[in-house]
Design a protein around this motif. Structure first.
Motif, mmCIF file in Angstrom:
data_model
loop_
_atom_site.group_PDB
_atom_site.id
_atom_site.type_symbol
_atom_site.label_atom_id
_atom_site.label_comp_id
_atom_site.label_asym_id
_atom_site.label_seq_id
_atom_site.Cartn_x
_atom_site.Cartn_y
_atom_site.Cartn_z
ATOM 1 N N GLN A 257 15.458 -41.715 -16.793
ATOM 2 C CA GLN A 257 15.689 -41.793 -15.347
ATOM 3 C C GLN A 257 17.120 -41.476 -14.929
ATOM 4 N N THR A 258 17.899 -40.916 -15.807
ATOM 5 C CA THR A 258 19.289 -40.608 -15.507
ATOM 6 C C THR A 258 19.577 -39.162 -15.903
ATOM 7 N N SER A 259 20.650 -38.610 -15.423
ATOM 8 C CA SER A 259 21.032 -37.256 -15.829
ATOM 9 C C SER A 259 22.351 -37.276 -16.608
ATOM 10 N N GLU A 260 22.644 -38.417 -17.214
ATOM 11 C CA GLU A 260 23.834 -38.574 -18.042
ATOM 12 C C GLU A 260 23.773 -37.614 -19.225
ATOM 13 N N LYS A 261 24.899 -37.013 -19.582
ATOM 14 C CA LYS A 261 24.961 -36.111 -20.733
ATOM 15 C C LYS A 261 25.019 -36.963 -22.010
ATOM 16 N N ILE A 262 24.143 -36.638 -22.962
ATOM 17 C CA ILE A 262 24.067 -37.397 -24.210
ATOM 18 C C ILE A 262 23.997 -36.440 -25.397
ATOM 19 N N ASP A 263 24.402 -36.942 -26.559
ATOM 20 C CA ASP A 263 24.249 -36.190 -27.797
ATOM 21 C C ASP A 263 22.915 -36.555 -28.418
ATOM 22 N N VAL A 264 22.176 -35.536 -28.847
ATOM 23 C CA VAL A 264 20.892 -35.741 -29.506
ATOM 24 C C VAL A 264 20.851 -34.922 -30.791
ATOM 25 N N ILE A 265 19.955 -35.330 -31.669
ATOM 26 C CA ILE A 265 19.742 -34.609 -32.919
ATOM 27 C C ILE A 265 18.250 -34.350 -33.057
ATOM 28 N N ASN A 266 17.890 -33.114 -33.368
ATOM 29 C CA ASN A 266 16.501 -32.757 -33.644
ATOM 30 C C ASN A 266 16.312 -32.726 -35.152
ATOM 31 N N LEU A 267 15.230 -33.392 -35.607
ATOM 32 C CA LEU A 267 14.924 -33.459 -37.028
ATOM 33 C C LEU A 267 13.456 -33.176 -37.262
ATOM 34 N N LYS A 268 13.158 -32.514 -38.371
ATOM 35 C CA LYS A 268 11.769 -32.275 -38.754
ATOM 36 C C LYS A 268 11.265 -33.530 -39.461
#
Length: 118
Positions: A55-66
């Motif tokens: 519900q927010t548009s805050e910039k965040i770091d994410v990691i994609n993993l298989k």
């Protein structure tokens, strides 16, 4: 909160892999690849959290993993783990680094992604 540096340090120590930044238009997007095949096992990005349905548009770091298909469903029920952003949702998950305190909480998932993409 887990930082990019902690992820990069772990991957460097564990697999002797350094981040690769393949996109000029997304210069903060880092790919972690197998040395021999060049296949990705991790993608780190900074995105706005609304892209994960938050519900927010805050910039965040994410990691994609298989992840193994049998674990995808149960994992997505955990806080901080989402259907993959910009990847095949049947094989990958997106993890919000902001929602985890310690790297130990996701090390096994990084290891699994590394093994599955060999």
């Amino acid at each position: 909160m887990i930082t990019r540096k902690k992820v990069f340090d772990f991957v460097k120590n564990e697999y002797q892999v350094l981040p690769d930044y393949p996109w000029k238009s997304h210069s903060n997007y880092a790919v972690l690849r197998h040395k021999d095949s060049g296949k990705w096992f991790c993608l780190l990005m900074d995105i706005t959290s609304d892209k994960l349905g938050l519900q927010t548009s805050e910039k965040i770091d994410v990691i994609n993993l298989k992840i193994s298909k049998e674990f995808i469903g149960p994992l997505r029920k955990k806080e901080g783990i989402y259907p993959a952003y910009h990847m095949d949702k049947s094989n990958w998950v997106t993890i919000s680094l902001n929602e985890f305190d310690k790297l130990n909480e996701i090390k096994d998932l990084i290891d699994e992604s590394y093994e599955l993409t060999k």
